[in-house]
Design a protein around this motif. Sequence first.
Motif, PDB file in Angstrom:
ATOM      1  N   GLN A 147       0.803  -1.148  -0.055  1.00 40.11           N
ATOM      2  CA  GLN A 147      -0.061   0.153  -0.104  1.00 40.11           C
ATOM      3  C   GLN A 147       0.847   1.064   0.040  1.00 40.11           C
ATOM      4  O   GLN A 147       0.621   2.343  -0.841  1.00 40.11           O
ATOM      5  CB  GLN A 147      -1.022  -0.032   1.231  1.00 40.11           C
ATOM      6  N   ARG A 148       1.798   1.175   0.732  1.00 37.56           N
ATOM      7  CA  ARG A 148       2.988   2.367   0.915  1.00 37.56           C
ATOM      8  C   ARG A 148       3.495   2.630  -0.540  1.00 37.56           C
ATOM      9  O   ARG A 148       3.746   3.761  -1.142  1.00 37.56           O
ATOM     10  CB  ARG A 148       4.021   1.992   1.816  1.00 37.56           C
ATOM     11  N   LEU A 149       4.003   1.514  -1.249  1.00 38.88           N
ATOM     12  CA  LEU A 149       4.632   1.569  -2.669  1.00 38.88           C
ATOM     13  C   LEU A 149       3.561   2.013  -3.657  1.00 38.88           C
ATOM     14  O   LEU A 149       3.846   2.766  -4.521  1.00 38.88           O
ATOM     15  CB  LEU A 149       5.240   0.168  -2.975  1.00 38.88           C
ATOM     16  N   THR A 150       2.376   1.468  -3.717  1.00 36.25           N
ATOM     17  CA  THR A 150       1.436   1.830  -4.611  1.00 36.25           C
ATOM     18  C   THR A 150       0.529   2.908  -4.321  1.00 36.25           C
ATOM     19  O   THR A 150       0.024   3.614  -5.234  1.00 36.25           O
ATOM     20  CB  THR A 150       0.612   0.700  -5.014  1.00 36.25           C
ATOM     21  N   SER A 252      -7.155  -0.830 -10.400  1.00 37.85           N
ATOM     22  CA  SER A 252      -6.565  -1.997  -9.674  1.00 37.85           C
ATOM     23  C   SER A 252      -5.343  -2.394 -10.271  1.00 37.85           C
ATOM     24  O   SER A 252      -4.736  -2.025 -11.396  1.00 37.85           O
ATOM     25  CB  SER A 252      -7.652  -3.144 -10.083  1.00 37.85           C
ATOM     26  N   ALA A 253      -4.515  -3.177  -9.328  1.00 35.71           N
ATOM     27  CA  ALA A 253      -3.108  -3.678  -9.842  1.00 35.71           C
ATOM     28  C   ALA A 253      -3.106  -4.998  -8.988  1.00 35.71           C
ATOM     29  O   ALA A 253      -3.628  -5.229  -7.981  1.00 35.71           O
ATOM     30  CB  ALA A 253      -2.353  -2.737  -9.524  1.00 35.71           C
ATOM     31  N   SER A 254      -2.239  -5.691  -9.503  1.00 33.64           N
ATOM     32  CA  SER A 254      -2.077  -6.976  -9.014  1.00 33.64           C
ATOM     33  C   SER A 254      -0.771  -7.422  -9.181  1.00 33.64           C
ATOM     34  O   SER A 254       0.004  -7.222 -10.442  1.00 33.64           O
ATOM     35  CB  SER A 254      -3.205  -8.155  -9.288  1.00 33.64           C
ATOM     36  N   MET A 255      -0.006  -8.041  -8.236  1.00 32.59           N
ATOM     37  CA  MET A 255       1.286  -8.602  -8.288  1.00 32.59           C
ATOM     38  C   MET A 255       1.306 -10.187  -7.909  1.00 32.59           C
ATOM     39  O   MET A 255       0.869 -10.627  -7.098  1.00 32.59           O
ATOM     40  CB  MET A 255       2.392  -7.833  -7.376  1.00 32.59           C
ATOM     41  N   SER A 256       2.114 -10.863  -8.836  1.00 31.08           N
ATOM     42  CA  SER A 256       1.892 -12.476  -8.571  1.00 31.08           C
ATOM     43  C   SER A 256       3.015 -12.682  -7.623  1.00 31.08           C
ATOM     44  O   SER A 256       3.980 -12.291  -7.680  1.00 31.08           O
ATOM     45  CB  SER A 256       2.162 -13.127  -9.792  1.00 31.08           C
ATOM     46  N   ILE A 257       2.640 -13.737  -6.755  1.00 31.01           N
ATOM     47  CA  ILE A 257       3.436 -14.246  -5.620  1.00 31.01           C
ATOM     48  C   ILE A 257       3.582 -15.756  -6.208  1.00 31.01           C
ATOM     49  O   ILE A 257       2.548 -16.794  -6.130  1.00 31.01           O
ATOM     50  CB  ILE A 257       2.648 -14.324  -4.345  1.00 31.01           C
ATOM     51  N   LEU A 279       6.591   2.904 -14.348  1.00 31.89           N
ATOM     52  CA  LEU A 279       7.384   1.670 -14.674  1.00 31.89           C
ATOM     53  C   LEU A 279       8.467   1.439 -13.298  1.00 31.89           C
ATOM     54  O   LEU A 279       8.525   0.151 -12.988  1.00 31.89           O
ATOM     55  CB  LEU A 279       8.335   1.801 -15.857  1.00 31.89           C
ATOM     56  N   ASP A 280       8.986   2.305 -12.884  1.00 36.33           N
ATOM     57  CA  ASP A 280       9.758   2.031 -11.763  1.00 36.33           C
ATOM     58  C   ASP A 280       8.995   1.670 -10.645  1.00 36.33           C
ATOM     59  O   ASP A 280       9.607   0.570  -9.967  1.00 36.33           O
ATOM     60  CB  ASP A 280      10.452   3.479 -11.351  1.00 36.33           C
ATOM     61  N   THR A 281       7.853   2.141 -10.291  1.00 36.18           N
ATOM     62  CA  THR A 281       6.870   1.541  -9.058  1.00 36.18           C
ATOM     63  C   THR A 281       6.782  -0.100  -9.296  1.00 36.18           C
ATOM     64  O   THR A 281       6.773  -0.632  -8.618  1.00 36.18           O
ATOM     65  CB  THR A 281       5.837   2.268  -8.927  1.00 36.18           C
ATOM     66  N   ARG A 282       6.415  -0.344 -10.617  1.00 34.75           N
ATOM     67  CA  ARG A 282       6.233  -1.556 -11.098  1.00 34.75           C
ATOM     68  C   ARG A 282       7.257  -2.527 -10.782  1.00 34.75           C
ATOM     69  O   ARG A 282       7.077  -3.596 -10.278  1.00 34.75           O
ATOM     70  CB  ARG A 282       5.742  -1.670 -12.633  1.00 34.75           C
ATOM     71  N   ALA A 284       9.540  -2.046  -8.770  1.00 33.24           N
ATOM     72  CA  ALA A 284       9.890  -2.092  -7.419  1.00 33.24           C
ATOM     73  C   ALA A 284       9.076  -3.228  -6.882  1.00 33.24           C
ATOM     74  O   ALA A 284       9.096  -3.746  -5.935  1.00 33.24           O
ATOM     75  CB  ALA A 284       9.656  -0.905  -6.671  1.00 33.24           C
ATOM     76  N   CYS A 285       7.452  -3.092  -7.090  1.00 33.80           N
ATOM     77  CA  CYS A 285       6.584  -4.014  -6.655  1.00 33.80           C
ATOM     78  C   CYS A 285       7.229  -5.485  -7.135  1.00 33.80           C
ATOM     79  O   CYS A 285       6.780  -6.518  -6.371  1.00 33.80           O
ATOM     80  CB  CYS A 285       5.079  -3.599  -7.249  1.00 33.80           C
ATOM     81  N   GLN A 286       7.502  -5.612  -8.280  1.00 40.50           N
ATOM     82  CA  GLN A 286       7.926  -6.985  -8.614  1.00 40.50           C
ATOM     83  C   GLN A 286       9.066  -7.660  -7.930  1.00 40.50           C
ATOM     84  O   GLN A 286       8.881  -8.839  -7.398  1.00 40.50           O
ATOM     85  CB  GLN A 286       8.107  -6.948 -10.029  1.00 40.50           C
ATOM     86  N   SER A 287       9.843  -6.622  -7.474  1.00 33.16           N
ATOM     87  CA  SER A 287      11.045  -7.237  -6.776  1.00 33.16           C
ATOM     88  C   SER A 287      10.904  -7.565  -5.264  1.00 33.16           C
ATOM     89  O   SER A 287      10.895  -8.540  -4.768  1.00 33.16           O
ATOM     90  CB  SER A 287      12.076  -5.968  -6.636  1.00 33.16           C
ATOM     91  N   MET A 288       9.662  -6.654  -4.863  1.00 28.74           N
ATOM     92  CA  MET A 288       9.075  -7.114  -3.519  1.00 28.74           C
ATOM     93  C   MET A 288       8.457  -8.246  -3.425  1.00 28.74           C
ATOM     94  O   MET A 288       8.294  -9.123  -2.274  1.00 28.74           O
ATOM     95  CB  MET A 288       8.417  -5.716  -2.864  1.00 28.74           C
TER      96      MET A 288
END
Length: 709
Positions: A147-150, A252-257, A279-282, A284-288
């Motif tokens: 939530q903080r990142l996005t 909406s946004a979703s990141m796969s685990i 793109l940078d936030t995406r 960062a989210c993928q890395s997390m």
Amino acid sequence: MNPPNALDLTSCDLEPIHIPGSIQPYGIMLVADAASGRIVGYAGTKGVSPTLLDKPLQEIVSWSVEAIRSALPRTGIHVLGDVTFDGILRDAIAYASGAHIVVELTEKVEGTRIDAALLAVLDTLDVHLERAQNLTELAAEAARIFQRLTGYGRVMVYRFVDEDAGVVLGESTSEGLPSFMHHHFPASDIPRQARALYVRNRVRVIADVHYEPAPITSASSDLRELDLSDSTLRSVSPVHLQYLKNMGVAASASMSIVKDGMLWGLIACHHHEKRELSLDTRIACQSMASNLARLIKVREDNELYRERVRLRSQEDAILTQLGPDISLNRLFAQSGEDLAKLLGADGFAAVQGGDLYCAGKCPDDPAVRAMAEHVRVSALAKPVATRQLSKQFAPAAEFTETASGLLAVTMSTEVPTILMWYRAEQLQTVKWAGNPHKDVTHDPSARLTPRSSFEEWAESVQGRARDWTLAETESASRLVRLLLEARNNSRIRELNTELTTTLRENEILLEQRGLLLKEVNHRVQNSLSLVGAFLRMQARAATEEVRTELEEAQKRLLAVSLAHRRLYLDNSVEIIDLSRYLTELMDELTSSLEGGWRDAVQLDLSPVLTDAARAVSLGLVANELLTNAVKYAYEGRPGPVNIRLEQHRETLRLIVADRGPGMNSGIAGTGFGSKMLRVLMHSLEGSLEYEDNHPGVRAIVTAAIRGNP
């Protein structure tokens, strides 16, 4: 409770969501012909002159198509960097799609650049994740971090559970938003093909659910079937957009685990107004999300390890009661309650012929015998474990209060002994995000529409017990093996004096059997040696090309010869240890290659028991893949090759990875070896895929451990 995803959702599962023919309009797509480098299509360029068509792509992005193509991974995107288009500085990414190179441009967002400050923030967030004590804390902390990142209003950590339904394990919401914590979502909310894309394309954003799709425009080239699996702008299904609108979500946004290459869950983000992610936030989210998947794996592995240690100590305590003067029958009679307690069961029963032993809460004797007969054969190969016995054995519906769950194993004594652990029905209330049954239509011709209500709906779950863990099923198998060994040792001690003569006769018979097996093996080996000699003789007079093929045939013959020899050295002629067989095969194969290959080939093989026929086929596959690495990755000179064997439940994966030039080195040919690989994979009913190893190639073989009967 009937599973909420029992509705036939074939129409939704077959929707070609990877080829929508359009994009979300907050970005720009340029499609170039990979051969000519000229733009053949575009989308999202509202207000920009259509003279883009036939322009060289390099004029727009300052990268030649050749340079882009060489930098692209086999799947996924490559970040090109900053590009100025239509007077605006944008982020640019590229990916391959068939015979095209696709470039996507999105506007940069101030304050989201990946710099030292952001990296420091990400490192701090990683530390917060690592400090979580259990999965619940980890999910809650992850929701807060994303939530903080996005900046999205609601972020949920969503895990897939039974029958592909999902449950929210962690949540972070802005003030005033309703909570979906611990709510379940039916499998039908995420179609099958969408789950596959989630593994490949791990960050997806819908900036505005009310957007008008921007179609892909082309002149001579028809791009309606362009595969957008790797696209960050891909237009999504109208069904999914309506689903989000029904939830009151504007973006909406979703990141796969992804854990062990499989979709474990999602980070699902919702917002009350439209919102883009840079793109940078995406990234960062993928890395997390990748870090979160690793932490989940570590915690699950640690939990499994602790449970295994606990169970083994309890197994030892039970086995100490099996002294030299006690039989299995007496052990069951005296230690039945301890055996039930070992696996957290409410009851334990053992059936051997006419004998029946019960401890704790069990169904009546006729029902126990009926269940024993039902699982007798299937529980011999592997444990039978179910939390809902009535689905597999209809009569069990009559005694769910004592036996909703069953774990059964068969001990291969002269008269088979079936051990069964029972778990009583565990009544529980499952909270769903909306009634998953309410919007179901019974008209097969009706158009499928998304659910319209997500208000909390509770459903009482009956006829199910607490699930059996992997460690518990392993413990049941191990206990049977140890009991069988103890029983055999006890019988040998008791009958030693009386059966001395008989044992001697048995020894003579065994010696004769061994001699016969050796003779059979000797003759087969001689025959194989003659064939090998014939191949070598033919190679002397053959051309260089034919000689190479004959040498390859000799290596394949070696794999078959080794498998046959392995069969007659083992106690079992049906089941062999694949890791041991592959180790010996690779030793012999590398010894026949140029010096240095023995050290260059590194093995990481998990023990996997499989039948001889599949072992031979997998040995031939490993031989072909190693040969490919020798030929194409290193041109015969020694180079690093890693061979890995993994087991995932009933499936194995054989991975052969090199560090050579990569996917353009000609790994997939049309020669005999390639044809044989296709035949072998067909016989194994498995799949062979190639991935970029950065650098080099990873060949991944996936197949069932046991073939269909």
